[in-house]
Design a protein around this motif. Sequence first.
Motif, PDB file in Angstrom:
ATOM      1  N   TYR A  87     -20.223 -36.473  43.187  1.00 45.09           N
ATOM      2  CA  TYR A  87     -20.629 -37.539  42.262  1.00 45.09           C
ATOM      3  C   TYR A  87     -20.224 -38.888  42.859  1.00 45.09           C
ATOM      4  N   GLU A 144     -30.137 -27.185  37.478  1.00 48.19           N
ATOM      5  CA  GLU A 144     -29.109 -27.429  36.453  1.00 48.19           C
ATOM      6  C   GLU A 144     -27.824 -27.960  37.092  1.00 48.19           C
ATOM      7  N   LEU A 176     -28.374 -31.626  38.277  1.00 45.63           N
ATOM      8  CA  LEU A 176     -28.366 -32.585  37.173  1.00 45.63           C
ATOM      9  C   LEU A 176     -26.952 -32.810  36.646  1.00 45.63           C
ATOM     10  N   ASP A 177     -26.155 -31.730  36.578  1.00 45.09           N
ATOM     11  CA  ASP A 177     -24.770 -31.870  36.147  1.00 45.09           C
ATOM     12  C   ASP A 177     -23.989 -32.769  37.093  1.00 45.09           C
ATOM     13  N   GLN A 187     -25.250 -35.139  39.175  1.00 42.69           N
ATOM     14  CA  GLN A 187     -25.743 -36.517  39.109  1.00 42.69           C
ATOM     15  C   GLN A 187     -25.209 -37.234  37.867  1.00 42.69           C
ATOM     16  N   ALA A 188     -25.013 -36.490  36.786  1.00 40.80           N
ATOM     17  CA  ALA A 188     -24.527 -37.086  35.539  1.00 40.80           C
ATOM     18  C   ALA A 188     -23.006 -37.174  35.479  1.00 40.80           C
ATOM     19  N   GLY A 189     -22.311 -36.588  36.456  1.00 40.90           N
ATOM     20  CA  GLY A 189     -20.860 -36.630  36.456  1.00 40.90           C
ATOM     21  C   GLY A 189     -20.211 -35.584  35.583  1.00 40.90           C
ATOM     22  N   ARG A 190     -21.009 -34.630  35.076  1.00 36.58           N
ATOM     23  CA  ARG A 190     -20.416 -33.552  34.277  1.00 36.58           C
ATOM     24  C   ARG A 190     -19.595 -32.617  35.179  1.00 36.58           C
ATOM     25  N   HIS A 230     -18.016 -32.748  39.410  1.00 36.24           N
ATOM     26  CA  HIS A 230     -17.708 -33.773  40.410  1.00 36.24           C
ATOM     27  C   HIS A 230     -18.138 -33.402  41.825  1.00 36.24           C
ATOM     28  N   SER A 280     -31.732 -35.939  46.209  1.00 38.69           N
ATOM     29  CA  SER A 280     -30.629 -36.625  45.527  1.00 38.69           C
ATOM     30  C   SER A 280     -29.818 -37.459  46.508  1.00 38.69           C
ATOM     31  N   LYS A 337     -28.023 -40.631  44.583  1.00 36.84           N
ATOM     32  CA  LYS A 337     -27.492 -40.111  43.318  1.00 36.84           C
ATOM     33  C   LYS A 337     -26.294 -39.197  43.543  1.00 36.84           C
ATOM     34  N   THR A 338     -26.191 -38.659  44.756  1.00 36.91           N
ATOM     35  CA  THR A 338     -25.012 -37.893  45.164  1.00 36.91           C
ATOM     36  C   THR A 338     -24.709 -38.267  46.617  1.00 36.91           C
TER      37      THR A 338
END
Length: 322
Positions: free
Chosen positions: A132, A189, A192-193, A195-198, A200, A212, A217-218
């Motif tokens: 991330y 999945e 996306l996790d 990229q959103a920081g859910r 690391h 990405s 984005k990463t």
Amino acid sequence: MPPALGRRAVLATLPLAAVPAWAQDAFPSRPITVVNAYGAGGQTDIATRLTADRLATAIGQRVLVENRVGGATSIASTAVAHARPDGYMLLAGTSSLAINPTLQPRLTPRDPMTELAPVGAVYRGAFVFHIYPGLPARTLPEFIAYAKANPGKLNYGGVVGTVVHLATEMLCQRAGIEMTAVPNRGGVEGLLDLQAGRIHCNFQSPVEAMPSLEDGKTIALAISSRERLPNLPNVPTVAETLPGFEAVLWMALFAPAGTPEPVIDKIAAALGTVTEDPAYKARMAQLGLTAETGGPADVRALLAADTVNWRRVITEAHIQTN
């Protein structure tokens, strides 16, 4: 004279009734089926179908692909292990054959080394370790230092029991860091996790990670193979920081145990023609994979070594499945 040729010479002198059925008909006299444990349309499925198409040309018979998904790949491998040992049903076996006996010992085949017969190598695929962008790290040593300063506060994703999951556990073990696993269904999945920081960090196939990375984005920190990737030449390997580290997904063809050696030899020779073809290598590279050439002994050695490696990782991490 090679052993296989010697056997053929002896068989040629026997009465017809004494010659096994596989020797009476020129193999292959009908289509061959390759069983794939993964869903249609994914990287593994595309690579399997590409290989089957080329193998058909090399061996002179149709080669069909049948998807049998489920049971942590055991449905496919069990079907082949129990099939008639005549060379007409093969398994597109992957690293899961080295993982399942330790992680999920109730699944069959419990001992792929004895229940399946290696035929030949197909490919290996490295993973990109990316993070991330919000983390204060731009190199793997910086990431390790940050993780050590924040034990247990970083999350990573992956499907439990896959090479991606175990590769991260091995990274933690080798680097002496603690991270928390956040299971997901992998692929999109997991991306996306991240990229959103859910989560690391994540190991991901180059094909999945490249868009990405290109969009920022990463951020790629390392490659899981011992060699750098041609399409990411400036990204170092994990082994450049942690010597000896390697985590790759491989595929090889397997037949049921007891399949006659001359049949295996014929398939292996045709497969070798496929994997050595420059056009095939180039197409596999586009999928982020490296074509591999190797016979039954090479595949057996790979399976044995990988089984020992992943058993150590699973045991040290106390990983269990429900």
